[in-house]
Design a protein around this motif. Structure first.
Motif, PDB file in Angstrom:
ATOM      1  N   TYR A   1       0.774  -1.260   0.110  1.00 52.88           N
ATOM      2  CA  TYR A   1       0.205  -0.018   0.029  1.00 52.88           C
ATOM      3  C   TYR A   1       0.758   1.412  -0.059  1.00 52.88           C
ATOM      4  CZ  TYR A   1      -2.907   3.638   2.348  1.00 52.88           C
ATOM      5  OH  TYR A   1      -3.674   4.939   2.715  1.00 52.88           O
ATOM      6  N   VAL A   2       1.778   1.441   0.785  1.00 50.64           N
ATOM      7  CA  VAL A   2       2.608   2.451   0.933  1.00 50.64           C
ATOM      8  C   VAL A   2       3.577   2.508  -0.331  1.00 50.64           C
ATOM      9  CG1 VAL A   2       4.592   3.617   2.380  1.00 50.64           C
ATOM     10  CG2 VAL A   2       2.660   2.462   3.374  1.00 50.64           C
ATOM     11  N   SER A   3       4.072   1.388  -0.808  1.00 52.20           N
ATOM     12  CA  SER A   3       4.968   1.693  -1.828  1.00 52.20           C
ATOM     13  C   SER A   3       4.302   2.094  -3.136  1.00 52.20           C
ATOM     14  CB  SER A   3       5.200   0.062  -2.248  1.00 52.20           C
ATOM     15  OG  SER A   3       6.226  -0.282  -1.309  1.00 52.20           O
TER      16      SER A   3
ATOM     17  N   LEU B   1       1.291   8.727  -6.175  1.00 56.60           N
ATOM     18  CA  LEU B   1       1.066  10.146  -5.806  1.00 56.60           C
ATOM     19  C   LEU B   1       1.858  11.385  -6.431  1.00 56.60           C
ATOM     20  CD1 LEU B   1       0.280  10.117  -2.022  1.00 56.60           C
ATOM     21  CD2 LEU B   1      -1.186  10.600  -3.813  1.00 56.60           C
ATOM     22  N   PRO B   2       3.255  11.095  -6.532  1.00 58.51           N
ATOM     23  CA  PRO B   2       3.984  11.978  -7.351  1.00 58.51           C
ATOM     24  C   PRO B   2       3.639  12.185  -8.798  1.00 58.51           C
ATOM     25  CG  PRO B   2       5.704  10.747  -5.687  1.00 58.51           C
ATOM     26  CD  PRO B   2       4.324  10.286  -6.034  1.00 58.51           C
ATOM     27  N   ILE B   3       3.596  11.064  -9.498  1.00 62.22           N
ATOM     28  CA  ILE B   3       3.090  11.070 -10.778  1.00 62.22           C
ATOM     29  C   ILE B   3       1.602  11.845 -10.969  1.00 62.22           C
ATOM     30  CG2 ILE B   3       2.466   9.631 -12.716  1.00 62.22           C
ATOM     31  CD1 ILE B   3       4.298   7.612 -11.588  1.00 62.22           C
TER      32      ILE B   3
ATOM     33  N   PHE C   1      -5.122   9.216  -2.990  1.00 64.08           N
ATOM     34  CA  PHE C   1      -5.149   8.593  -1.519  1.00 64.08           C
ATOM     35  C   PHE C   1      -6.384   7.834  -1.224  1.00 64.08           C
ATOM     36  CE2 PHE C   1      -5.615   8.850   2.942  1.00 64.08           C
ATOM     37  CZ  PHE C   1      -4.473   8.021   3.372  1.00 64.08           C
ATOM     38  N   PHE C   2      -7.419   8.309  -1.573  1.00 65.87           N
ATOM     39  CA  PHE C   2      -8.793   7.818  -0.957  1.00 65.87           C
ATOM     40  C   PHE C   2      -8.977   6.589  -1.885  1.00 65.87           C
ATOM     41  CE2 PHE C   2     -13.505   7.493  -1.889  1.00 65.87           C
ATOM     42  CZ  PHE C   2     -13.709   7.243  -0.398  1.00 65.87           C
ATOM     43  N   LEU C   3      -8.900   6.651  -3.047  1.00 70.17           N
ATOM     44  CA  LEU C   3      -9.218   5.743  -4.095  1.00 70.17           C
ATOM     45  C   LEU C   3      -8.229   4.330  -3.800  1.00 70.17           C
ATOM     46  CD1 LEU C   3      -9.624   7.178  -7.565  1.00 70.17           C
ATOM     47  CD2 LEU C   3     -11.332   6.244  -6.121  1.00 70.17           C
TER      48      LEU C   3
ATOM     49  N   ALA D   1      -8.360  -1.538   1.474  1.00 74.97           N
ATOM     50  CA  ALA D   1      -9.341  -1.821   2.474  1.00 74.97           C
ATOM     51  C   ALA D   1     -10.228  -2.886   2.298  1.00 74.97           C
ATOM     52  CB  ALA D   1     -10.064  -0.646   3.041  1.00 74.97           C
ATOM     53  N   VAL D   2     -10.634  -2.951   1.021  1.00 75.13           N
ATOM     54  CA  VAL D   2     -11.621  -4.129   0.409  1.00 75.13           C
ATOM     55  C   VAL D   2     -10.480  -5.406   0.262  1.00 75.13           C
ATOM     56  CG1 VAL D   2     -12.889  -4.918  -1.740  1.00 75.13           C
ATOM     57  CG2 VAL D   2     -13.228  -2.537  -0.954  1.00 75.13           C
ATOM     58  N   MET D   3      -9.284  -5.219  -0.200  1.00 73.37           N
ATOM     59  CA  MET D   3      -8.418  -6.535  -0.381  1.00 73.37           C
ATOM     60  C   MET D   3      -8.235  -7.156   1.032  1.00 73.37           C
ATOM     61  SD  MET D   3      -6.010  -5.155  -3.269  1.00 73.37           S
ATOM     62  CE  MET D   3      -4.695  -6.258  -2.989  1.00 73.37           C
ATOM     63  N   GLU D   4      -8.079  -6.229   2.105  1.00 74.09           N
ATOM     64  CA  GLU D   4      -7.925  -6.724   3.512  1.00 74.09           C
ATOM     65  C   GLU D   4      -9.013  -7.449   3.897  1.00 74.09           C
ATOM     66  OE1 GLU D   4      -5.654  -7.089   6.586  1.00 74.09           O
ATOM     67  OE2 GLU D   4      -4.871  -5.256   5.171  1.00 74.09           O
TER      68      GLU D   4
END
Length: 343
Positions: A77-79, A85-87, A133-135, A141-144
């Motif tokens: 998720y963080v990766s 985000l930068p792109i 970030f939201f998407l 969250a769904v995958m979890e």
């Protein structure tokens, strides 16, 4: 008994109604079996403390996580956030700048342009960043919650369980030679800025005078029609820089091939700048006359000084950037070589 009833109530209210009664009976039986015959309030507290928080116990019955993104998916998720985000921010900034200059007013001052771009740029980046970030968060969250894996071990970026064999596919990257995503972000942003300025040079680059407490653009430095004659070259350079930026993002470190591509990019950009600058009509005559009066020289002398300064500046900058690319690639290669020798 009151503490027991409240504890059971706190557990079962978090459960589906159809299972509350059965679990309440089971839980009451468990608690009473753990208590001595003549138990006190302290005995009840000890048993309830051993059972733990009602929320955690209810979650165990539900068999679902109490977190949005758990350790199993957190690293992936963080990766993805760091990569996307930068792109997304750069794409947002480019679109905002392009949209702004399409509707820019001819009499707008450079200070207003800078402030407006800064304001709408920040707002655009924040808006796109929050949406991205939201998407991504919703997807993970769904995958979890649909994942049936019970071991809880963090997954790799390929969404598989980690094994030592995964290390074989990861190149060693010295920290000082790593290409960060933010470096790529600033490279893309710089490309967007200089390209925007180039195609709007007659409204941004030139002489400004203080009029009524405000800076007023009076004389452009360049003939915009001459600059626009070279638009295929400029679009080509923009495409090259964007492609090179994404190549750096994928590679993640300096290599010999990257250093060669960087040198080629610097050479092509320098040639393009020189070819544009030596055009006999590139500079506005009014601009040359104005600046010549300031420096007490002839317009041709000022043109020669300006042209020579720009050419020297770009050649020196290109040479330095090309050298830095080879230096970083050579240092990274030498570091990797030393590690192999030690092994």
């Amino acid at each position: 008994m009151k503490l027991i009833d409240i504890y059971i109530q706190e557990v079962t209210r978090r459960l589906p109604e159809k299972s509350r009664e059965d679990i309440a009976l089971e839980l009451r039986s468990t608690i009473e079996d753990s208590l001595p015959d003549d138990y006190s309030e302290e005995d009840v507290k000890a048993v309830l403390e051993q059972l733990g928080s009602p929320a955690a116990l209810a979650n165990g019955y539900l068999d679902r996580p109490m977190h949005l993104i758990g350790p199993r998916y957190y690293d992936v998720y963080v990766s993805l956030l760091k990569m996307i985000l930068p792109i997304a921010s750069v794409i947002s900034l480019i679109s905002v700048i392009a949209e702004y200059f399409i509707g820019i007013k001819a009499d707008e001052t450079i200070m207003n342009v800078i402030l407006n771009l800064f304001g709408i740029g920040i707002v655009g980046i924040l808006e796109v960043g929050m949406q991205t970030f939201f998407l991504i968060t919703i997807v993970f969250a769904v995958m979890e919650r649909v994942d049936k894996g019970k071991d809880g071990q963090p997954l790799t970026t390929s969404l598989k369980k980690w094994t030592p064999d995964d290390l074989k596919n990861i190149p060693y990257i010295p920290i000082k030679k790593e290409i960060s995503r933010w470096e790529v972000f600033w490279m893309l942003m710089w490309t967007a800025v200089w390209a925007t300025v180039y195609f709007n040079a007659d409204r941004l680059v030139g002489i400004y005078e203080q009029v009524g407490g405000e800076l007023e653009f009076v004389v452009p430095a360049f003939h915009q029609d001459v600059l626009l004659q070279y638009w295929p070259i400029i679009i080509g350079l923009v495409g090259l820089e964007v492609a090179f930026a994404f190549y750096k993002l994928i590679q993640g470190r300096w290599t010999k091939n990257m250093a060669k591509l960087n040198a080629l990019h610097q050479l092509l950009a320098t040639i393009a700048v020189i070819a544009i600058m030596i055009h006999p009509s590139i500079f506005n005559r009014e601009f040359l006359s104005y600046m010549a009066d300031v420096f007490k020289i002839t317009p041709e002398q000022f043109r020669s000084w300006l042209l020579g300064g720009v050419i020297v500046f770009f050649i020196a900058g290109a040479a330095y950037n090309a050298y830095e690319g080879f230096r970083k690639a050579r240092a990274a290669y030498q570091n990797t070589k030393d590690i192999k020798m030690n092994i």
